[in-house]
Design a protein around this motif. Structure first.
Motif, PDB file in Angstrom:
ATOM      1  N   VAL A  87      64.534  32.487  13.478  1.00 35.91           N
ATOM      2  CA  VAL A  87      65.485  32.489  12.365  1.00 35.91           C
ATOM      3  C   VAL A  87      65.749  31.035  11.976  1.00 35.91           C
ATOM      4  N   VAL A  91      68.460  28.866  10.040  1.00 34.61           N
ATOM      5  CA  VAL A  91      69.801  28.912   9.446  1.00 34.61           C
ATOM      6  C   VAL A  91      69.981  27.648   8.612  1.00 34.61           C
ATOM      7  N   ASP A 148      72.578  25.543   6.323  1.00 31.93           N
ATOM      8  CA  ASP A 148      73.982  25.369   5.928  1.00 31.93           C
ATOM      9  C   ASP A 148      74.033  24.746   4.535  1.00 31.93           C
ATOM     10  N   THR A 194      74.139  28.878  -2.425  1.00 36.88           N
ATOM     11  CA  THR A 194      73.425  29.870  -1.602  1.00 36.88           C
ATOM     12  C   THR A 194      72.491  30.744  -2.451  1.00 36.88           C
ATOM     13  N   THR A 198      68.822  36.094   3.973  1.00 42.74           N
ATOM     14  CA  THR A 198      70.148  36.718   3.887  1.00 42.74           C
ATOM     15  C   THR A 198      71.162  35.665   3.479  1.00 42.74           C
ATOM     16  N   ARG A 199      71.915  35.961   2.436  1.00 48.03           N
ATOM     17  CA  ARG A 199      72.917  35.008   1.940  1.00 48.03           C
ATOM     18  C   ARG A 199      74.259  35.238   2.611  1.00 48.03           C
ATOM     19  N   THR A 250      70.347  32.665   5.859  1.00 46.25           N
ATOM     20  CA  THR A 250      69.631  32.883   7.116  1.00 46.25           C
ATOM     21  C   THR A 250      68.253  33.423   6.768  1.00 46.25           C
ATOM     22  N   THR A 301      68.578  24.734  10.925  1.00 50.92           N
ATOM     23  CA  THR A 301      68.464  24.976  12.365  1.00 50.92           C
ATOM     24  C   THR A 301      67.472  26.096  12.613  1.00 50.92           C
ATOM     25  N   PRO A 327      66.300  34.845  17.125  1.00 53.63           N
ATOM     26  CA  PRO A 327      67.322  35.726  16.550  1.00 53.63           C
ATOM     27  C   PRO A 327      68.307  36.221  17.606  1.00 53.63           C
ATOM     28  N   ASP A 360      72.192  38.420  14.078  1.00 54.43           N
ATOM     29  CA  ASP A 360      71.224  38.423  12.977  1.00 54.43           C
ATOM     30  C   ASP A 360      70.759  39.846  12.681  1.00 54.43           C
ATOM     31  N   ARG A 367      78.471  39.815   9.011  1.00 57.58           N
ATOM     32  CA  ARG A 367      78.361  39.159  10.304  1.00 57.58           C
ATOM     33  C   ARG A 367      79.469  39.709  11.176  1.00 57.58           C
ATOM     34  N   THR A 427      71.244  40.400   1.205  1.00 63.52           N
ATOM     35  CA  THR A 427      69.966  40.267   1.896  1.00 63.52           C
ATOM     36  C   THR A 427      68.841  40.480   0.890  1.00 63.52           C
TER      37      THR A 427
END
Lengths: 332, 270
Positions: free
Chosen positions: A221, A223, A225, A231, A248-249, A255, A283, A287, A291, A300, A324
């Motif tokens: 995954v 990630v 930021d 986004t 995925t937003r 992500t 990063t 997963p 996730d 989340r 997503t």
């Protein structure tokens, strides 16, 4: 299925738990976990459908189910005016244990609760962790085949939580007790469960072993930021990268699921840069169940750590809204 | 009676089974009585209130009422003190706490017979009512009251008091099971006042105003008081005792139906 008025609290839960398995039932507050447990424990009739626990139908033979299950509900349900030993003794009597069996079962439970001499004190003097351990010991007094634990560590400090986890593992390993565990903590399901079912809005949305579920997200995954307003373009830019499986937003970034994070991260960075975006951080990691949950539900989930932070007044968003986007292939 | 459910050889080698109704009542009662004994502070009002009214009523009215020939006002007031002591006492507050803390649910996932969850609490109520009644009778003796019917009369007197107390417990249990609210259970005590005061508690019925006589004639406590007073002062009076027993039975029938229906609703899985 269970309906309350117009609301379907549980809607389409279809699962099978093998004997000796620890099954983690994962979902946020209000997802339908506790309602499912109440139905499986014979405290609530399903509005439709059928459930069989330890070989007996929960509606047709609730008495046969009750002698075979142990239940520790969400709050440690104890009579604070009694001592720990008195509670264990009463529990053993309700299950019809003979005097000899009762004495032995209470001693086993006393040992299991491991609260020392406090066992003779009134429960109102106990800490939260002691109450939870006593609750667990009481639910096991009759040697149940199936143990239902409804959010057994909610509200516990990390040390007490670790003790409960150790105990659940030991019960399963040494006594072969089948455990049905509901939790809203990802790490709890990850640490304990052989298989996990993810429930959201009364429906099971994913099911499998933690490893299988995580693999389904992708090998890695990424990630990213980002400020909230970046986004959407970032998700669009990343989804065009060939090695990206899904994007995925979230509120504070995106992500990205991919088969090879190390190989894809460069391409993702280039794509974002080409779109005029400046990520605060990228990063790459393997997963987590979070996730999996995010991909399956669009939310989340809380972690025990964020829960503790929230309880202490610190930051900790329980459900961050996300979109997503499947990209470059199927999500699973 | 529903069939028993059982199995043998659970992990640990113990035999698990559904217990008979007597066993379940004994288990639930054991806990209820133990809780009762651990709350001596809750007993204080149940003893202080009847003692206060007994002493004050005698002090205020004894000389005046005893102008009527044949009335021993101290004996007249002992049943009133008993009614004040035992009416409305129950373990309903314990039941509400069990509902609120989830302990009732813990018991419901065991094979315990549902009706015994109430019957077991009522055993503690009987123990408490008997204890309070004995204390009030001893207080009566201390004030020079005697029983015209002898030791058997004392036993019947205590039975009437305990049966009345038990019949009345249906009210607070109904409120507890319907609401699960401690404040509502405490408020249920208010129903005590019309039952206790719209009666010949202070004077014989013939000295009461006409409308009050009519109200008292519909109050079961009137017949209970008259039955208990008959044991003290008149000797064995089958008519008075029958009316007293019928009053208790009638009230008990109504309140027990209410309470056990409320229990069925509370433990319903539907």
């Amino acid at each position: 299925m269970r309906v309350f008025g117009d609301k379907r609290a549980v809607d389409g839960v279809d699962l099978e738990v093998a004997a000796g398995e620890i099954y983690g039932f994962l979902g946020p507050n209000g997802a339908g976990k506790s309602t499912t447990v109440l139905m499986l424990c014979t405290l609530l009739k399903p509005s439709a459908g059928r459930a069989v626990v330890a070989g007996h139908d929960v509606v047709e033979s609730p008495g046969d189910v009750r002698v075979r299950i142990g239940v520790a509900l969400q709050e440690a349900a104890l009579d604070e005016r009694q001592s720990g030993r008195e509670i264990l003794d009463l529990q053993a009597r309700l299950y019809g244990l003979s005097a000899t069996d009762r004495a032995a079962a209470v001693e086993r439970a006393v040992e299991l609760a491991s609260i020392g001499e406090a066992m003779e004190d009134r429960v109102k003097t106990y800490s939260g962790g002691m109450k939870r351990r006593l609750d667990l010991a009481a639910s096991l007094i009759h040697g149940p085949e199936v143990l239902f634990l409804d959010e057994p560590t909610t509200g516990l400090d990390p040390v007490s939580r670790a003790q409960v986890w150790d105990e659940v593992r030991r019960l399963n390993r040494e006594l072969g007790v089948t455990v049905f565990l509901t939790t809203q903590y990802l790490e709890e399901a990850d640490a304990l469960a052989d298989r996990v079912g993810i429930i959201d809005s009364g429906r099971i949305v994913e099911q499998g072993s933690p490893a299988e579920l995580k693999r389904a997200v992708g090998a890695d995954v990424i990630v990213v930021d980002l400020p909230d307003d970046e986004t959407a373009p970032a998700a669009e830019a990343a989804s065009r990268v060939e090695s990206v499986a899904a994007v995925t937003r979230g509120r504070h970034g995106i992500t990205i699921a991919t088969a090879d994070g190390a190989a894809a991260v460069g391409s993702v960075a280039v794509a974002l840069s080409a779109a005029g975006l400046n990520p605060e951080a990228l990063t790459v990691r393997t997963p987590s169940l979070d996730d999996v949950f995010l991909m399956a539900t669009g939310y989340r989930m809380a972690t025990a750590a964020s829960d503790a932070a929230a309880a202490a007044g610190g930051p900790g968003i329980r459900h961050s809204s996300v979109d997503t986007t499947a990209a470059g292939g199927a999500r699973r | 009676m529903s069939p028993r459910h059982g199995r043998s050889e659970a992990p640990g080698g113990v035999t698990v089974r559904q217990v008979g109704i007597v066993g379940d009542i004994a288990t639930v009662a054991r806990r209820s009585v133990r809780s009762l004994l651990r709350e001596p502070e809750a007993l204080a009002p149940a003893l202080l209130i009847p003692t206060f009214f007994f002493v004050v009523n005698i002090g205020v009215l004894e000389t005046f009422v005893e102008r009527v020939p044949g009335i021993d006002y101290r004996a007249f007031q002992v049943p009133v003190a008993i009614i004040f002591a035992v009416t409305g006492i129950s373990r309903a507050s314990m039941l509400v706490i069990d509902i609120q803390t989830g302990y009732l649910s813990r018991m419901l996932v065991t094979p315990v017979r549902r009706t015994t969850l109430l019957l077991g609490l009522m055993v503690a109520d009987v123990v408490l009512a008997l204890g309070l009644s004995i204390v009030v009778v001893i207080m009566g003796f201390a004030f020079g009251v005697s029983f015209g019917t002898g030791p058997l009369g004392i036993a019947v007197f205590l039975c009437l008091a305990v049966a009345w107390s038990l019949a009345f417990t249906g009210f607070p249990y109904t409120v507890a099971l319907r609401t699960g609210n401690p404040a509502a259970v405490n408020s249920a005590f208010l129903i005590f006042f019309p039952f206790a005061f719209l009666t010949p508690a202070y004077l014989p019925r013939e000295f009461m105003a006409g409308w009050m006589q009519t109200v008292a004639a519909w109050n079961p406590v009137t017949y209970l008081l008259e039955a208990m007073r008959s044991l003290l002062s008149q000797g064995w009076d089958a008519a008075a005792l029958s009316k007293g027993a019928a009053a208790i039975g009638g009230l008990g029938l109504v309140t027990f139906i209410m309470a056990f229906r409320s229990l069925a609703r509370r433990v319903s899985t539907g």
